[in-house]
Design a protein around this motif. Structure first.
Motif, PDB file in Angstrom:
ATOM      1  N   ASP A  30       0.836  -1.206   0.000  1.00 44.66           N
ATOM      2  CA  ASP A  30       0.000   0.000   0.000  1.00 44.66           C
ATOM      3  C   ASP A  30       0.868   1.253   0.000  1.00 44.66           C
ATOM      4  O   ASP A  30       0.581   2.214  -0.718  1.00 44.66           O
ATOM      5  CB  ASP A  30      -0.923   0.018   1.222  1.00 44.66           C
ATOM      6  N   LYS A  33       2.492   1.710  -3.482  1.00 40.30           N
ATOM      7  CA  LYS A  33       1.499   2.227  -4.435  1.00 40.30           C
ATOM      8  C   LYS A  33       1.197   3.700  -4.175  1.00 40.30           C
ATOM      9  O   LYS A  33       0.945   4.463  -5.109  1.00 40.30           O
ATOM     10  CB  LYS A  33       0.222   1.407  -4.362  1.00 40.30           C
ATOM     11  N   SER A  34       1.224   4.119  -2.908  1.00 42.29           N
ATOM     12  CA  SER A  34       0.904   5.505  -2.565  1.00 42.29           C
ATOM     13  C   SER A  34       1.946   6.500  -3.070  1.00 42.29           C
ATOM     14  O   SER A  34       1.676   7.705  -3.100  1.00 42.29           O
ATOM     15  CB  SER A  34       0.741   5.660  -1.051  1.00 42.29           C
ATOM     16  N   ASN A  38       5.412   4.160 -10.971  1.00 38.13           N
ATOM     17  CA  ASN A  38       4.980   2.970 -11.694  1.00 38.13           C
ATOM     18  C   ASN A  38       5.473   1.741 -10.941  1.00 38.13           C
ATOM     19  O   ASN A  38       6.667   1.627 -10.637  1.00 38.13           O
ATOM     20  CB  ASN A  38       5.525   2.987 -13.125  1.00 38.13           C
ATOM     21  N   THR A  39       4.546   0.844 -10.611  1.00 41.96           N
ATOM     22  CA  THR A  39       4.896  -0.357  -9.851  1.00 41.96           C
ATOM     23  C   THR A  39       4.265  -1.585 -10.484  1.00 41.96           C
ATOM     24  O   THR A  39       3.296  -1.484 -11.236  1.00 41.96           O
ATOM     25  CB  THR A  39       4.404  -0.281  -8.391  1.00 41.96           C
ATOM     26  N   THR A  46       7.901  -6.795  -5.490  1.00 42.03           N
ATOM     27  CA  THR A  46       7.273  -5.653  -6.144  1.00 42.03           C
ATOM     28  C   THR A  46       8.363  -4.857  -6.833  1.00 42.03           C
ATOM     29  O   THR A  46       9.414  -4.590  -6.243  1.00 42.03           O
ATOM     30  CB  THR A  46       6.527  -4.776  -5.111  1.00 42.03           C
TER      31      THR A  46
END
Length: 100
Positions: A30, A33-34, A38-39, A46
């Motif tokens: 999380d 992503k925050s 780009n992931t 990840t």
């Protein structure tokens, strides 16, 4: 969009029991992503792309999240590709063809 100068793949393994691993790792994902970078979330790691300094700071924060979430320790496996002059190939270029 310019090519990112670096990409990092990180796997965190917090020292917690059972499915608590999933909860802690989800907190890390999380956070990643925050960042707005780009992931790509895979089953073991990840991948994140961006500028080198930002990515190194993200790796550090991933460790700290695990500790704040109750893990007494955390092991991480990190792969870094850094190419400040020519950039790195994007995640999309490398994997999109395999996920259609």
């Amino acid at each position: 969009m310019n090519q990112p100068e670096a990409s990092i793949a990180i796997q965190v393994l917090p020292d917690v029991e059972g499915e608590e691993v999933i909860r802690v790792v989800d907190k890390v994902i999380d956070y990643i992503k925050s960042t707005g970078l780009n992931t790509y979330v895979g089953p073991f790691e990840t991948t994140i792309e961006g500028d080198y300094e930002t990515l190194i700071n993200i790796v550090k924060e991933c460790q700290l999240i695990c500790i704040r979430e109750g893990a007494p320790s955390v092991a991480s496996y990190v792969k870094i590709f850094y190419n400040p002059n020519a950039g790195v190939w994007s995640i999309d270029k490398k994997v999109t063809k395999h996920h259609q």
